[in-house]
Design a protein around this motif. Sequence first.
Motif, PDB file in Angstrom:
ATOM      1  N   ASN A  59      -6.042 -12.797  10.720  1.00  0.00           N
ATOM      2  CA  ASN A  59      -5.844 -12.783  12.170  1.00  0.00           C
ATOM      3  C   ASN A  59      -6.721 -11.733  12.838  1.00  0.00           C
ATOM      4  OD1 ASN A  59      -3.905 -14.785  12.013  1.00  0.00           O
ATOM      5  ND2 ASN A  59      -2.199 -13.338  11.853  1.00  0.00           N
ATOM      6  N   SER A  60      -6.837 -10.562  12.218  1.00  0.00           N
ATOM      7  CA  SER A  60      -7.658  -9.488  12.753  1.00  0.00           C
ATOM      8  C   SER A  60      -7.802  -8.418  11.690  1.00  0.00           C
ATOM      9  CB  SER A  60      -7.017  -8.884  14.013  1.00  0.00           C
ATOM     10  OG  SER A  60      -5.817  -8.193  13.684  1.00  0.00           O
ATOM     11  N   ALA A  61      -8.759  -7.503  11.893  1.00  0.00           N
ATOM     12  CA  ALA A  61      -8.921  -6.335  11.025  1.00  0.00           C
ATOM     13  C   ALA A  61      -8.246  -5.148  11.696  1.00  0.00           C
ATOM     14  CB  ALA A  61     -10.393  -6.045  10.785  1.00  0.00           C
ATOM     15  N   VAL A  62      -7.442  -4.412  10.924  1.00  0.00           N
ATOM     16  CA  VAL A  62      -6.663  -3.288  11.459  1.00  0.00           C
ATOM     17  C   VAL A  62      -6.919  -2.062  10.598  1.00  0.00           C
ATOM     18  CG1 VAL A  62      -4.364  -2.442  12.059  1.00  0.00           C
ATOM     19  CG2 VAL A  62      -4.872  -4.888  12.246  1.00  0.00           C
ATOM     20  N   LEU A  63      -7.233  -0.931  11.238  1.00  0.00           N
ATOM     21  CA  LEU A  63      -7.422   0.333  10.542  1.00  0.00           C
ATOM     22  C   LEU A  63      -6.253   1.257  10.863  1.00  0.00           C
ATOM     23  CD1 LEU A  63      -9.125   2.335   8.878  1.00  0.00           C
ATOM     24  CD2 LEU A  63     -10.309   2.948  11.011  1.00  0.00           C
ATOM     25  N   ASP A  77       1.440   2.969   2.803  1.00  0.00           N
ATOM     26  CA  ASP A  77       1.478   1.941   1.751  1.00  0.00           C
ATOM     27  C   ASP A  77       2.263   2.428   0.533  1.00  0.00           C
ATOM     28  OD1 ASP A  77       0.960  -0.585   0.708  1.00  0.00           O
ATOM     29  OD2 ASP A  77      -0.900   0.074  -0.275  1.00  0.00           O
ATOM     30  N   LEU A  78       3.524   2.786   0.733  1.00  0.00           N
ATOM     31  CA  LEU A  78       4.363   3.222  -0.380  1.00  0.00           C
ATOM     32  C   LEU A  78       4.814   2.017  -1.196  1.00  0.00           C
ATOM     33  CD1 LEU A  78       6.590   5.843   1.478  1.00  0.00           C
ATOM     34  CD2 LEU A  78       4.598   6.283   0.022  1.00  0.00           C
ATOM     35  N   PRO A  79       4.929   2.162  -2.525  1.00  0.00           N
ATOM     36  CA  PRO A  79       5.268   1.036  -3.395  1.00  0.00           C
ATOM     37  C   PRO A  79       6.768   0.785  -3.505  1.00  0.00           C
ATOM     38  CG  PRO A  79       4.808   2.942  -4.741  1.00  0.00           C
ATOM     39  CD  PRO A  79       4.571   3.369  -3.314  1.00  0.00           C
ATOM     40  N   VAL A  80       7.479   0.830  -2.368  1.00  0.00           N
ATOM     41  CA  VAL A  80       8.909   0.534  -2.345  1.00  0.00           C
ATOM     42  C   VAL A  80       9.194  -0.349  -1.136  1.00  0.00           C
ATOM     43  CG1 VAL A  80       9.647   2.639  -3.543  1.00  0.00           C
ATOM     44  CG2 VAL A  80       9.390   2.669  -1.056  1.00  0.00           C
ATOM     45  N   ALA A  81      10.242  -1.105  -1.207  1.00  0.00           N
ATOM     46  CA  ALA A  81      10.616  -1.998  -0.106  1.00  0.00           C
ATOM     47  C   ALA A  81      10.822  -1.190   1.173  1.00  0.00           C
ATOM     48  CB  ALA A  81      11.883  -2.759  -0.465  1.00  0.00           C
ATOM     49  N   GLY A  82      10.233  -1.656   2.256  1.00  0.00           N
ATOM     50  CA  GLY A  82      10.376  -0.980   3.536  1.00  0.00           C
ATOM     51  C   GLY A  82       9.477   0.222   3.692  1.00  0.00           C
ATOM     52  N   GLY A  83       8.578   0.482   2.733  1.00  0.00           N
ATOM     53  CA  GLY A  83       7.757   1.676   2.784  1.00  0.00           C
ATOM     54  C   GLY A  83       6.292   1.427   3.058  1.00  0.00           C
ATOM     55  N   SER A  84       5.921   0.203   3.457  1.00  0.00           N
ATOM     56  CA  SER A  84       4.501  -0.094   3.638  1.00  0.00           C
ATOM     57  C   SER A  84       4.256  -0.862   4.926  1.00  0.00           C
ATOM     58  CB  SER A  84       3.956  -0.896   2.456  1.00  0.00           C
ATOM     59  OG  SER A  84       2.601  -1.235   2.678  1.00  0.00           O
ATOM     60  N   LEU A  85       3.798  -0.153   5.944  1.00  0.00           N
ATOM     61  CA  LEU A  85       3.351  -0.817   7.159  1.00  0.00           C
ATOM     62  C   LEU A  85       2.139  -1.689   6.853  1.00  0.00           C
ATOM     63  CD1 LEU A  85       3.383  -1.267  10.229  1.00  0.00           C
ATOM     64  CD2 LEU A  85       1.970   0.805  10.446  1.00  0.00           C
ATOM     65  N   ALA A  86       1.277  -1.208   5.946  1.00  0.00           N
ATOM     66  CA  ALA A  86       0.095  -1.985   5.573  1.00  0.00           C
ATOM     67  C   ALA A  86       0.497  -3.347   5.017  1.00  0.00           C
ATOM     68  CB  ALA A  86      -0.735  -1.217   4.548  1.00  0.00           C
ATOM     69  N   ALA A  87       1.498  -3.372   4.145  1.00  0.00           N
ATOM     70  CA  ALA A  87       1.944  -4.636   3.567  1.00  0.00           C
ATOM     71  C   ALA A  87       2.568  -5.539   4.618  1.00  0.00           C
ATOM     72  CB  ALA A  87       2.940  -4.368   2.445  1.00  0.00           C
ATOM     73  N   ASP A  88       3.338  -4.960   5.538  1.00  0.00           N
ATOM     74  CA  ASP A  88       3.955  -5.765   6.588  1.00  0.00           C
ATOM     75  C   ASP A  88       2.882  -6.452   7.441  1.00  0.00           C
ATOM     76  OD1 ASP A  88       6.446  -4.967   5.738  1.00  0.00           O
ATOM     77  OD2 ASP A  88       6.672  -3.401   7.255  1.00  0.00           O
ATOM     78  N   LEU A  89       1.857  -5.696   7.822  1.00  0.00           N
ATOM     79  CA  LEU A  89       0.793  -6.265   8.646  1.00  0.00           C
ATOM     80  C   LEU A  89      -0.031  -7.288   7.868  1.00  0.00           C
ATOM     81  CD1 LEU A  89      -0.413  -3.033  10.488  1.00  0.00           C
ATOM     82  CD2 LEU A  89       0.889  -4.927  11.466  1.00  0.00           C
ATOM     83  N   ALA A  90      -0.308  -6.979   6.590  1.00  0.00           N
ATOM     84  CA  ALA A  90      -1.075  -7.918   5.776  1.00  0.00           C
ATOM     85  C   ALA A  90      -0.312  -9.216   5.567  1.00  0.00           C
ATOM     86  CB  ALA A  90      -1.429  -7.280   4.434  1.00  0.00           C
ATOM     87  N   ALA A  91       0.991  -9.121   5.338  1.00  0.00           N
ATOM     88  CA  ALA A  91       1.806 -10.323   5.163  1.00  0.00           C
ATOM     89  C   ALA A  91       1.813 -11.175   6.421  1.00  0.00           C
ATOM     90  CB  ALA A  91       3.230  -9.935   4.779  1.00  0.00           C
ATOM     91  N   ASP A  92       1.583 -10.544   7.568  1.00  0.00           N
ATOM     92  CA  ASP A  92       1.518 -11.254   8.839  1.00  0.00           C
ATOM     93  C   ASP A  92       0.146 -11.881   9.073  1.00  0.00           C
ATOM     94  OD1 ASP A  92       3.624 -11.749  10.481  1.00  0.00           O
ATOM     95  OD2 ASP A  92       3.174 -10.187  11.938  1.00  0.00           O
ATOM     96  N   HIS A  94      -2.939 -10.126   8.807  1.00  0.00           N
ATOM     97  CA  HIS A  94      -4.006  -9.210   9.204  1.00  0.00           C
ATOM     98  C   HIS A  94      -4.738  -8.661   7.978  1.00  0.00           C
ATOM     99  CE1 HIS A  94      -2.539  -9.206  13.344  1.00  0.00           C
ATOM    100  NE2 HIS A  94      -1.318  -9.081  12.842  1.00  0.00           N
ATOM    101  N   LEU A  95      -5.973  -8.304   8.151  1.00  0.00           N
ATOM    102  CA  LEU A  95      -6.767  -7.632   7.136  1.00  0.00           C
ATOM    103  C   LEU A  95      -6.627  -6.141   7.405  1.00  0.00           C
ATOM    104  CD1 LEU A  95      -8.736  -8.227   4.797  1.00  0.00           C
ATOM    105  CD2 LEU A  95     -10.585  -8.173   6.485  1.00  0.00           C
ATOM    106  N   VAL A  96      -5.953  -5.414   6.521  1.00  0.00           N
ATOM    107  CA  VAL A  96      -5.526  -4.050   6.804  1.00  0.00           C
ATOM    108  C   VAL A  96      -6.320  -3.053   5.970  1.00  0.00           C
ATOM    109  CG1 VAL A  96      -3.545  -2.478   6.900  1.00  0.00           C
ATOM    110  CG2 VAL A  96      -3.220  -4.930   7.299  1.00  0.00           C
ATOM    111  N   TYR A  97      -6.712  -1.949   6.621  1.00  0.00           N
ATOM    112  CA  TYR A  97      -7.438  -0.874   5.944  1.00  0.00           C
ATOM    113  C   TYR A  97      -6.719   0.444   6.182  1.00  0.00           C
ATOM    114  CZ  TYR A  97     -11.122  -4.294   5.431  1.00  0.00           C
ATOM    115  OH  TYR A  97     -11.822  -5.420   5.087  1.00  0.00           O
ATOM    116  N   VAL A  98      -6.549   1.212   5.106  1.00  0.00           N
ATOM    117  CA  VAL A  98      -5.870   2.511   5.148  1.00  0.00           C
ATOM    118  C   VAL A  98      -6.899   3.576   4.794  1.00  0.00           C
ATOM    119  CG1 VAL A  98      -3.994   3.907   4.221  1.00  0.00           C
ATOM    120  CG2 VAL A  98      -3.701   1.422   4.463  1.00  0.00           C
ATOM    121  N   LEU A  99      -7.117   4.525   5.699  1.00  0.00           N
ATOM    122  CA  LEU A  99      -8.173   5.520   5.556  1.00  0.00           C
ATOM    123  C   LEU A  99      -7.615   6.884   5.188  1.00  0.00           C
ATOM    124  CD1 LEU A  99     -11.092   6.654   6.104  1.00  0.00           C
ATOM    125  CD2 LEU A  99     -10.407   6.839   8.519  1.00  0.00           C
ATOM    126  N   ASP A 100      -8.328   7.605   4.322  1.00  0.00           N
ATOM    127  CA  ASP A 100      -8.133   9.044   4.149  1.00  0.00           C
ATOM    128  C   ASP A 100      -9.288   9.753   4.849  1.00  0.00           C
ATOM    129  OD1 ASP A 100      -5.871   8.779   2.587  1.00  0.00           O
ATOM    130  OD2 ASP A 100      -6.883   9.196   0.687  1.00  0.00           O
TER     131      ASP A 100
END
Length: 304
Positions: A59-63, A77-92, A94-100
Amino acid sequence: MMSHFTVLPLVLTAAMMAAAPASAGVPDLVRVDRFVELRTGERLFVREVRRPGAASEANSAVLLIHGARVPGVASFDLPVAGGSLAADLAADGHLVYVLDIRGYGASSRPAAMNRPPDQSAPLIRTEDVVADISATVDAIAKWSDVSRVSLVGWATGGHWAGAYASRFPQTVDRLVLYNTLYGGSDRHPTLGTGSPLENPDRPGTFSIQSFGGYRLNTRATLFNAWDDSIPVADKAQWRDPAVTAAYGDAALASDETASTRQPPSFRSPSGAMADSFELAFDRRQWSAAALTMPVLVIRSGRDF
């Protein structure tokens, strides 16, 4: 936009591919960890989270841009249920990128962070982060074949996202600012006059001697403000203990030197604190008037 990077894909181990548990009906997600190589010889860590399939189907690219202390994966992007906004957006979709940002997590750290913190001025200021976001947006444009990227910034990450978007509005699709300090007042009891950030000997100036180039953060310090914002004694009524544990684990794991100190602690640059101190005196570092994209501003009622 700055073209000062090369893309370096990183081959993942099985452990790094572990995904946050998915809800029923949510597709499996793909995680790819990448590095953006800067002309300075430094590099930025970026995690891609998406549904299986071509990037063109997104749908879109999100940083996602973290805040002043905790880097990207621990924040988003925590590896537990309810702990990943990145996963929620990707499941919707979106192409999601997490930056350090530089100085955080798996990105390059200034050499001064390997010396005692009192030997340098606050590290990684707003202009440094704008350059990092610019390089990352350039990289995402090549990885995903998009011309504009949406930005989501949490706390200081929102300030950084806004600063970038005000300078390069043509590259930003949408901008989301969550609990972000911008300006508009010269009074902020937590960050401004009379706060621990102010130099007691020179009112109106940042306390470099207290913060130095970077801070050390233990697991316990992650939860002071969070606990204070939850108005019940049993914090588990509002906050999943599994997310709490995963957040602390990921924050400490973000710094390979954490276990060399007791108690274990991870480093975070102090530049964000120096910038926040200036913002608390209404010394703005960018202009919202320059934002031409749709903007969503979120301020939670109990955030300090």
